[in-house]
Design an enzyme around this catalytic site. Structure first.
Site, mmCIF file in Angstrom:
data_model
loop_
_atom_site.group_PDB
_atom_site.id
_atom_site.type_symbol
_atom_site.label_atom_id
_atom_site.label_comp_id
_atom_site.label_asym_id
_atom_site.label_seq_id
_atom_site.Cartn_x
_atom_site.Cartn_y
_atom_site.Cartn_z
ATOM 1 N N CYS A 274 -5.212 -6.527 -5.538
ATOM 2 C CA CYS A 274 -5.695 -7.487 -4.537
ATOM 3 C C CYS A 274 -6.698 -8.496 -5.085
ATOM 4 C CB CYS A 274 -6.300 -6.729 -3.351
ATOM 5 S SG CYS A 274 -5.076 -5.859 -2.356
ATOM 6 N N ARG A 344 -2.607 -1.324 -11.555
ATOM 7 C CA ARG A 344 -2.386 -2.761 -11.652
ATOM 8 C C ARG A 344 -3.681 -3.459 -12.039
ATOM 9 N NH1 ARG A 344 0.069 -4.067 -5.890
ATOM 10 N NH2 ARG A 344 -1.463 -2.444 -5.375
#
Length: 450
Positions: A274, A344
Site C-alpha cells: 500500500c 511485497r
C-alpha cells in the site's frame, strides 16, 4: 442483505468474511479457481489473525460461499463490492486499473436488475466517474447500475477488526453538474446505510462526500503516514551523526498532541502493498493532472525510505570489516511488518537479498513469511527457527518486529553466534541489556555501538 465481493485477495476475502459476520449473505467471486477452492474449504491463502476462524464459521452457517462465475454471483446480489488489486504498472508509477475495469464491466453485463457497485479498491482520483459511465454503457436497457466509492482502511494484521469496527467509513457519491448528489446516488446511500447498519448504530463515523474526495482519502492517509515515517528516519540520520537518540527525540515530539507518537519509529522504513504504491500512484496522477508540484515532496519521502535499506546494508558491511563476501549473516524477519506474511516491497527481504548479492551467506527466519519470501528470492537460506538462523552468525540483523524477536535476550543467542553483534533495524530492543551482556549494538538513529 445479499452481497457479492469481487476479488478474494487480502481485501476481498477479509471483506466477504466480515460482511457475513455482520449477518449478510455473501458470495465471494474470483477468477482464480485455486484461490476459490482454498477459501471454500476454509483455508485462508495468506496470514491474517482471526480470519481463518471467521471463514470456517460462516462457511458452516451457510452465509458465505465462493464461485468463479459472474453469472452465478451477480443475479444473487443486490450490492456488489469490488476488492480487486490496483498494482503499480510495470512501466510507470501509475496504478494498473484493468482488474477494476474488468470487474465493473462484468458486473454490469451480468446484472439482471437494478444493483449497486461499491468500489473498495484504491484507485486514482477521477476513476469513479469514469467507472460509473462504464457500468452504464455495459448494462442492459432498463437496468440501473449505481456506483458508490467506499475506500478501505485496513492494516495488515488487524484487518478483521478494521473491517468490523473501523475508525471511520467514507461513501463517495455521484454528483451532477451543479455539484449535487444525484437521486440514484442518494438511493444507493440509503442501501449502504442498511449494509453498515450495525456499525452505524455503534456510532462509527460516516463521511458522505463526492467521488473525488472519497478516492483521495485513502492515498492521502497513506501519503501522510509515509511522510511521518520518512520524517523520523531523516532525523535519525542526523542523530546518528551527532550522537543523539532518535527514540527519545520521537517520544518528546510525540507528546505534542498535534504530532502524536504513532508512526514515529525510526528503522529500515516502510514497505508492503500500500504505502509505497500509493505515494507513487498519487505522484503519477498529480502529474497527469498538471499539479505534480503539489506532491513533489513525496519523491523525497520515497527516497528517504529506500535510503534506509542501503544504510542498513552498509552498516553490516562496515561491521564486517568492509566486505560481506563469504560471511555468515542472520536476518530475522522477511515480512514488511509483523502479523503478516506479505513480502511485497519488504525492506527486510530487500536488505537480505542485497547482502546475498554481495556474496554473504544469509540465513533467514520469519515466523510466517518464509514461503512467500522464497518465491521472490529463492537463493537465500530460509530456516525454521531463530536458533538455526543465528547459528555461527557474525552479525544478526533484526528487520521485522515480530513479538518473538522483540522478546529476544542476549543470553538466548550468546551460545549460538560467532560474533556478538546485532543491528536492531526496528529499534525494539533494550540497548543497555545487550551492551551489558557484551554485545555490540546498533540501531537506526542511535550512536550506541559499544
Amino acid at each position: 442483505m445479499k452481497l457479492t465481493v469481487i476479488g478474494t485477495g487480502y481485501l476481498g476475502a477479509t471483506h466477504a468474511v466480515s460482511m457475513a459476520e455482520l449477518g449478510h449473505e455473501v458470495i465471494g467471486l474470483d477468477v482464480d479457481q485455486a484461490k476459490i477452492d482454498a477459501l471454500a474449504s476454509g483455508e485462508v491463502p495468506f496470514h491474517e489473525p482471526g480470519l481463518p476462524e471467521l471463514l470456517s464459521k460462516h462457511i458452516g452457517t451457510g452465509k458465505l460461499r465462493f464461485t468463479t462465475s459472474y453469472d452465478e454471483a451477480i443475479p444473487f446480489g443486490d450490492v456488489h463490492f469490488i476488492g480487486v488489486g490496483t498494482p503499480q504498472k510495470a512501466e510507470s508509477h501509475a496504478a494498473d486499473m484493468r482488474y477494476v475495469d474488468s470487474a465493473v464491466t462484468e458486473i454490469a453485463r451480468a446484472a439482471e436488475r437494478d444493483c449497486i457497485i461499491v468500489g473498495k479498491s484504491t484507485v486514482p482520483v477521477g476513476s469513479a466517474a469514469r467507472l460509473q459511465e462504464l457500468a452504464r454503457e455495459n448494462s442492459a436497457d432498463g437496468v440501473r447500475v449505481t456506483l458508490v466509492w467506499n475506500p478501505e482502511f485496513l492494516r495488515e494484521g488487524h484487518a478483521v477488526d478494521d473491517t468490523l469496527t473501523p475508525d471511520r467509513m467514507v461513501l463517495g457519491l455521484e454528483t451532477d453538474a451543479n455539484g449535487q448528489y444525484t437521486e440514484e446516488a442518494l438511493a444507493a446511500e440509503k442501501v449502504l446505510r442498511e449494509v453498515y447498519a450495525s456499525q452505524l448504530a455503534a456510532n462509527i463515523p460516516l463521511i458522505v462526500t463526492d467521488y473525488q474526495t472519497a478516492e483521495l482519502v485513502k492515498v492521502a492517509a497513506n501519503s501522510f503516514l509515509a511522510t511521518k515515517i520518512s520524517f523520523i528516519n531523516a532525523l535519525s540520520e542526523i542523530t546518528e551523526t551527532v550522537g543523539g537518540d532518535i527514540r527519545t527525540l520521537a517520544d518528546a515530539i510525540g507528546l505534542d498532541e498535534r504530532i502524536g507518537r504513532k508512526f514515529l519509529n525510526a528503522g529500515v522504513g516502510f514497505g508492503g502493498g500500500c504505502l509505497p504504491k500509493d505515494i507513487r500512484a498519487l505522484r503519477a496522477r498529480a502529474a497527469e493532472l498538471g499539479v505534480d508540484q503539489s506532491v513533489r515532496f513525496l519523491a523525497e519521502v520515497d527516497d528517504i525510505n529506500l535510503r534506509r535499506r542501503e544504510h542498513t546494508v552498509q552498516l553490516a558491511v562496515q561491521q564486517l570489516g568492509g566486505s560481506v563476501h563469504g560471511r555468515d549473516i542472520a536476518v530475522l524477519g522477511t515480512a514488511f511488518k509483523p502479523e503478516s506474511d506479505d513480502v511485497r516491497d519488504s525492506p527486510a527481504l530487500d536488505i537480505a537479498a542485497r547482502l546475498h548479492s554481495m556474496g554473504a551467506e544469509v540465513h533467514v527466519y520469519d515466523p510466517k513469511a518464509n514461503a512467500n519470501a522464497a518465491k521472490r528470492y529463492p537463493r537465500l537460506d530460509y530456516v525454521d527457527s531463530i536458533e538455526q538462523a543465528v547459528a555461527r552468525a557474525e552479525i544478526v540483523l533484526l528487520l521485522t518486529e515480530w513479538k518473538e524477536f522483540r522478546e529476544l535476550t542476549p543470553e538466548q543467542l550468546n551460545p549460538l553466534v560467532r560474533e556478538c553483534t546485532i543491528v536492531d533495524g526496528r529499534n525494539v530492543l533494550n540497548p543497555d541489556q545487550w551492551i551489558n551482556a557484551g554485545w555490540k549494538y546498533m540501531a537506526s538513529g542511535r550512536s550506541i555501538s559499544r
